[in-house]
Design a protein around this motif. Structure first.
Motif, PDB file in Angstrom:
ATOM      1  N   ILE A 176      14.544  76.867  -7.042  1.00  0.00           N
ATOM      2  CA  ILE A 176      12.983  77.245  -7.076  1.00  0.00           C
ATOM      3  C   ILE A 176      12.423  75.945  -6.525  1.00  0.00           C
ATOM      4  CG2 ILE A 176      11.220  77.614  -8.133  1.00  0.00           C
ATOM      5  CD1 ILE A 176      12.193  80.042  -7.703  1.00  0.00           C
ATOM      6  N   THR A 177      12.664  74.831  -7.190  1.00  0.00           N
ATOM      7  CA  THR A 177      11.969  73.452  -6.651  1.00  0.00           C
ATOM      8  C   THR A 177      12.518  72.968  -5.304  1.00  0.00           C
ATOM      9  OG1 THR A 177      12.530  72.898  -9.057  1.00  0.00           O
ATOM     10  CG2 THR A 177      12.123  71.048  -7.545  1.00  0.00           C
ATOM     11  N   THR A 178      13.694  73.626  -4.951  1.00  0.00           N
ATOM     12  CA  THR A 178      14.000  72.992  -3.447  1.00  0.00           C
ATOM     13  C   THR A 178      13.214  73.624  -2.366  1.00  0.00           C
ATOM     14  OG1 THR A 178      16.232  72.855  -4.316  1.00  0.00           O
ATOM     15  CG2 THR A 178      15.711  73.127  -1.722  1.00  0.00           C
ATOM     16  N   PHE A 179      12.695  74.958  -2.913  1.00  0.00           N
ATOM     17  CA  PHE A 179      11.876  75.761  -1.708  1.00  0.00           C
ATOM     18  C   PHE A 179      10.466  75.572  -1.895  1.00  0.00           C
ATOM     19  CE2 PHE A 179      16.355  77.206  -1.515  1.00  0.00           C
ATOM     20  CZ  PHE A 179      16.401  76.853  -0.004  1.00  0.00           C
ATOM     21  N   LYS A 180      10.080  75.056  -3.000  1.00  0.00           N
ATOM     22  CA  LYS A 180       8.494  74.828  -3.401  1.00  0.00           C
ATOM     23  C   LYS A 180       8.010  73.790  -2.484  1.00  0.00           C
ATOM     24  CE  LYS A 180       7.546  76.868  -7.839  1.00  0.00           C
ATOM     25  NZ  LYS A 180       7.031  76.651  -9.162  1.00  0.00           N
ATOM     26  N   SER A 200      10.744  72.202   3.983  1.00  0.00           N
ATOM     27  CA  SER A 200      10.164  70.765   4.021  1.00  0.00           C
ATOM     28  C   SER A 200      11.032  69.548   3.502  1.00  0.00           C
ATOM     29  CB  SER A 200       8.898  70.477   3.879  1.00  0.00           C
ATOM     30  OG  SER A 200       8.482  70.734   2.401  1.00  0.00           O
ATOM     31  N   HIS A 201      11.549  70.016   2.209  1.00  0.00           N
ATOM     32  CA  HIS A 201      12.221  69.030   1.407  1.00  0.00           C
ATOM     33  C   HIS A 201      13.699  69.035   2.078  1.00  0.00           C
ATOM     34  CE1 HIS A 201       9.019  69.441  -1.441  1.00  0.00           C
ATOM     35  NE2 HIS A 201       9.376  70.380  -1.775  1.00  0.00           N
ATOM     36  N   ILE A 202      14.317  70.023   2.445  1.00  0.00           N
ATOM     37  CA  ILE A 202      15.724  69.645   3.071  1.00  0.00           C
ATOM     38  C   ILE A 202      15.538  69.108   4.510  1.00  0.00           C
ATOM     39  CG2 ILE A 202      17.584  71.342   4.233  1.00  0.00           C
ATOM     40  CD1 ILE A 202      17.070  73.382   2.250  1.00  0.00           C
ATOM     41  N   GLN A 203      14.486  69.485   5.107  1.00  0.00           N
ATOM     42  CA  GLN A 203      14.362  68.767   6.378  1.00  0.00           C
ATOM     43  C   GLN A 203      14.052  67.418   6.126  1.00  0.00           C
ATOM     44  OE1 GLN A 203      10.812  70.173   8.681  1.00  0.00           O
ATOM     45  NE2 GLN A 203      11.276  69.319  10.248  1.00  0.00           N
ATOM     46  N   TYR A 204      13.239  66.942   5.180  1.00  0.00           N
ATOM     47  CA  TYR A 204      13.057  65.481   4.915  1.00  0.00           C
ATOM     48  C   TYR A 204      14.346  64.489   4.385  1.00  0.00           C
ATOM     49  CZ  TYR A 204      11.220  61.300   2.436  1.00  0.00           C
ATOM     50  OH  TYR A 204      10.908  59.966   2.151  1.00  0.00           O
ATOM     51  N   LEU A 205      15.353  65.403   3.758  1.00  0.00           N
ATOM     52  CA  LEU A 205      16.476  64.865   3.105  1.00  0.00           C
ATOM     53  C   LEU A 205      17.316  64.603   4.369  1.00  0.00           C
ATOM     54  CD1 LEU A 205      17.490  64.684   0.256  1.00  0.00           C
ATOM     55  CD2 LEU A 205      18.863  66.899   0.726  1.00  0.00           C
ATOM     56  N   PHE A 206      17.433  65.478   5.265  1.00  0.00           N
ATOM     57  CA  PHE A 206      18.393  65.228   6.666  1.00  0.00           C
ATOM     58  C   PHE A 206      17.807  64.284   7.695  1.00  0.00           C
ATOM     59  CE2 PHE A 206      20.657  68.835   4.932  1.00  0.00           C
ATOM     60  CZ  PHE A 206      21.725  68.762   5.141  1.00  0.00           C
ATOM     61  N   GLU A 207      16.366  64.331   7.814  1.00  0.00           N
ATOM     62  CA  GLU A 207      15.823  63.335   8.911  1.00  0.00           C
ATOM     63  C   GLU A 207      15.197  62.105   8.706  1.00  0.00           C
ATOM     64  OE1 GLU A 207      12.618  65.922  10.514  1.00  0.00           O
ATOM     65  OE2 GLU A 207      13.733  67.294  11.288  1.00  0.00           O
ATOM     66  N   LYS A 208      14.940  61.998   7.024  1.00  0.00           N
ATOM     67  CA  LYS A 208      14.150  60.623   6.487  1.00  0.00           C
ATOM     68  C   LYS A 208      15.274  59.956   5.721  1.00  0.00           C
ATOM     69  CE  LYS A 208      10.403  61.442   8.559  1.00  0.00           C
ATOM     70  NZ  LYS A 208       9.216  61.831   7.825  1.00  0.00           N
ATOM     71  N   THR A 209      16.423  60.524   5.252  1.00  0.00           N
ATOM     72  CA  THR A 209      17.423  59.795   4.528  1.00  0.00           C
ATOM     73  C   THR A 209      18.711  59.722   5.110  1.00  0.00           C
ATOM     74  OG1 THR A 209      18.233  61.547   3.199  1.00  0.00           O
ATOM     75  CG2 THR A 209      16.262  60.654   2.468  1.00  0.00           C
ATOM     76  N   LEU A 210      19.682  59.137   4.778  1.00  0.00           N
ATOM     77  CA  LEU A 210      21.342  59.488   5.091  1.00  0.00           C
ATOM     78  C   LEU A 210      22.138  60.252   4.510  1.00  0.00           C
ATOM     79  CD1 LEU A 210      21.648  55.297   5.415  1.00  0.00           C
ATOM     80  CD2 LEU A 210      21.272  57.017   7.240  1.00  0.00           C
ATOM     81  N   PHE A 211      21.383  61.463   4.042  1.00  0.00           N
ATOM     82  CA  PHE A 211      22.030  62.304   3.423  1.00  0.00           C
ATOM     83  C   PHE A 211      23.267  62.890   4.017  1.00  0.00           C
ATOM     84  CE2 PHE A 211      22.741  66.808   1.993  1.00  0.00           C
ATOM     85  CZ  PHE A 211      22.900  66.562   0.547  1.00  0.00           C
ATOM     86  N   MET A 262      16.171  68.011  -5.926  1.00  0.00           N
ATOM     87  CA  MET A 262      16.635  69.122  -6.260  1.00  0.00           C
ATOM     88  C   MET A 262      17.506  69.813  -4.852  1.00  0.00           C
ATOM     89  SD  MET A 262      16.158  69.960  -9.336  1.00  0.00           S
ATOM     90  CE  MET A 262      16.531  68.020  -9.593  1.00  0.00           C
ATOM     91  N   ALA A 263      16.738  69.568  -3.705  1.00  0.00           N
ATOM     92  CA  ALA A 263      17.781  70.066  -2.579  1.00  0.00           C
ATOM     93  C   ALA A 263      18.996  69.085  -2.319  1.00  0.00           C
ATOM     94  CB  ALA A 263      16.712  69.516  -1.245  1.00  0.00           C
TER      95      ALA A 263
END
Length: 264
Positions: A17-21, A43-54, A233-234
């Motif tokens: 739930i937190t991942t997609f809110k 947006s949280h998943i997008q941030y994870l892959f675009e703004k970090t070295l996830f 959470m993502a």
């Protein structure tokens, strides 16, 4: 049983739930925290892959996990076989001593291990974790495989030796295939140990590019008193899914291996 399932599943439900809110939905106290009050977002998943070295952290964790599993099985299998089946003097006591080393807290071991890592010139690399994490997984794997190898009837192996097999061939073609569940359990345990490690990565890696996912997500997405809950959470969800699928696929082997080794 229903209450247990609810307690076990709720953290994963909260994570999804937190991942997609959206952030506005997440941080508005008047909203229902258990469901979406605004349309879901990626947006949280997008941030994870675009703004970090996830992606890099996930790759590091995968490399470390595979290497730790291989090292653990290569060392623990012959050790467990020798202690369980070669009738060595003091084998049972030695097996207990080896298992006891698993109980030593990592917080005590990292000081001498620091000297080892420094001596090998592996500081601030993923290979430092490949070297130190098997110190946790190998003792338990040896103890587990000892119990499992004792389940293999000695007569079958002796029949192979009488038919002309060498000891190595008898182990390779008779004992190991009959111990598949124990080997699977030992391998999965080593993989889980490598993925959930936090103290050793914190001590032996400092550059963002060499961190595993457990350390990278926490250090990059908690900045002072600011917690990026959606991205955290993502990261936990994406990192946990492959492990959950792997355990689900080999659940029967894992349970058989743990119980077969534990009660012998």
């Amino acid at each position: 049983m229903g209450l247990y399932v609810l307690v076990a599943v709720f953290p994963f439900y909260w994570m999804v739930i937190t991942t997609f809110k959206t952030n506005s939905d997440l941080y508005t106290l008047a909203n229902n925290p258990l469901w979406f009050n605004e349309p879901p977002t990626l947006s949280h998943i997008q941030y994870l892959f675009e703004k970090t070295l996830f992606g890099r952290w996930m790759l590091n964790s995968a490399i470390i996990g595979v290497c730790v599993v291989l090292i653990t099985l290569v060392i623990a299998t012959p050790a467990g076989y020798a202690l369980a089946r070669l009738d060595l003097p003091g084998a049972q006591q030695l097996g207990i001593v080896i298992f006891a080393t698993y109980l030593v807290p990592p917080s005590l071991l990292f000081i001498p291990l620091t000297r080892v890592v420094y001596g090998l010139g592996l500081q601030n690399t993923i290979w430092s974790l490949v070297v130190v994490l098997p110190t946790i997984s190998i003792p338990f794997a040896v103890w587990l495989l000892m119990g499992f190898f004792k389940n293999v009837p000695m007569e079958i192996e002796e029949a192979g030796l009488v038919d002309g097999c060498t000891r190595f061939q008898a182990v390779l073609h008779i004992v190991l295939p009959m111990s598949k569940a124990g080997l699977s359990a030992a391998g999965m345990f080593a993989f889980a140990i490598s993925l959930q490690a936090f103290l050793y990565p914190l001590v032996f890696t400092s550059s963002a590019v060499v961190k595993p996912v457990t350390l990278g997500v926490v250090t990059d997405l908690i900045r002072g008193d600011i917690y990026y809950w959606g991205e955290l959470m993502a990261g936990a969800l994406i990192a946990g899914l492959p492990v959950a699928i792997l355990f689900n696929l080999f659940l029967d082997d894992f349970v058989e291996g743990i119980t077969g080794g534990a009660f012998k």
